[in-house]
Design an enzyme around this catalytic site. Sequence first.
Site, mmCIF file in Angstrom:
data_model
loop_
_atom_site.group_PDB
_atom_site.id
_atom_site.type_symbol
_atom_site.label_atom_id
_atom_site.label_comp_id
_atom_site.label_asym_id
_atom_site.label_seq_id
_atom_site.Cartn_x
_atom_site.Cartn_y
_atom_site.Cartn_z
ATOM 1 N N GLY A 37 -8.201 -2.336 1.960
ATOM 2 C CA GLY A 37 -8.393 -1.619 3.236
ATOM 3 C C GLY A 37 -8.201 -2.552 4.420
ATOM 4 N N TYR A 146 -5.403 1.797 -13.792
ATOM 5 C CA TYR A 146 -5.671 2.838 -12.792
ATOM 6 C C TYR A 146 -5.862 4.190 -13.494
ATOM 7 C CZ TYR A 146 -4.845 5.666 -8.533
ATOM 8 O OH TYR A 146 -4.933 6.544 -7.476
#
Length: 328
Positions: A37, A146
């Site tokens: 982020g 993932y």
Amino acid sequence: MKTVLITGAAGFLGSHLCDRFIKEGYKVIGMDNLITGNLKNIEHLFKLKEFEFYHHDVSKYVHVPGKLDYILHFASPASPIDYLKIPIQTLKVGSLGTHNLLGLAKAKNATIMVASTSEIYGDPLVHPQTEDYWGNVNTVGPRGVYDEAKRFQESITMAYHRFHGIDTKIVRIFNTYGPRMRLNDGRVLPAFIGQALRGEDLTVFGDGSQTRSFCYVDDLVEGIYRLLLSDCHDPVNIGNPDEITIKEFAEEIIKLTGTSQKVIYQDLPVNDPKQRKPDITKAKALLGWEPKVSRAEGLKITYEYFKSLPKEELYKSEHKEFDDYIRK
Ligand code: UDP
């Protein structure tokens, strides 16, 4: 005033969700460990008294004082390059992180939504993908960290719903794009636009016949908002069914940017899904939702965003050392 905790708040989707919930009159607590982020995505919110930010890794115990009405778990690396660079963190945030947030939801009696993904369908043998398709995933391939974390996330979320009676929602997100995507995370849209802006050729992997279906971020956020307020506990696909081959997509970007560069071909990454398109019958029926923004409109806005970034951003490579490895 209702309070919502948004994890992955400084990321692409998380930051747009923060904006939306602020706009809807919620108190927003953003949480992010900033591994992928960027605080730039939410710096405009810091001046608001309705917004608070915790710099925290949700795969560790999560403490939030006071009441919480909603939790949106959107923290996770989300590009194939990230899975190679930070595989353990990718596994942990989807598994341990989800467990911690479900525990928090239980303690606070909050509604929780987890961000799942079309990746749980793997390289799908059913097309378009309906929610009742179970998927075709290579557990030990490079994307397995993932895919399997997200599959576990769905299982544990349903278990908390069934066993503890927690109000849970599972959104299966298909390829989404828009402003605040990371320019250098290796994903196809920023990759192509970055290449066009640098005057480089556009790298299509494989023969470019693989398909994706791209959803503009505002449409996705609207679908998520409606799903959160619905009483649907089963997974729901949210995405744009407008399917396109990657080769055609490269040609669209060439036209949009007016670059004089051409398409060049490189090896296809391992386990790269050959086709992907959401069946959104369920979202339409349950939520009255469907995407509104065409790819032409959405790409124009996204291109303007990338053009407005400082020039040096264009030349920051995040993943050179992984470029070859991903395709071995
Ligand atoms: N891709 C490409 N060139 C690039 C980056 C990606 O042709 O520079 C292809 C990739 O092989 C895949 C598609 O574009 O078939 C979408 O890739 P992305 O990494 O954006 O996400 P995915 O949908 O595979 O998770």
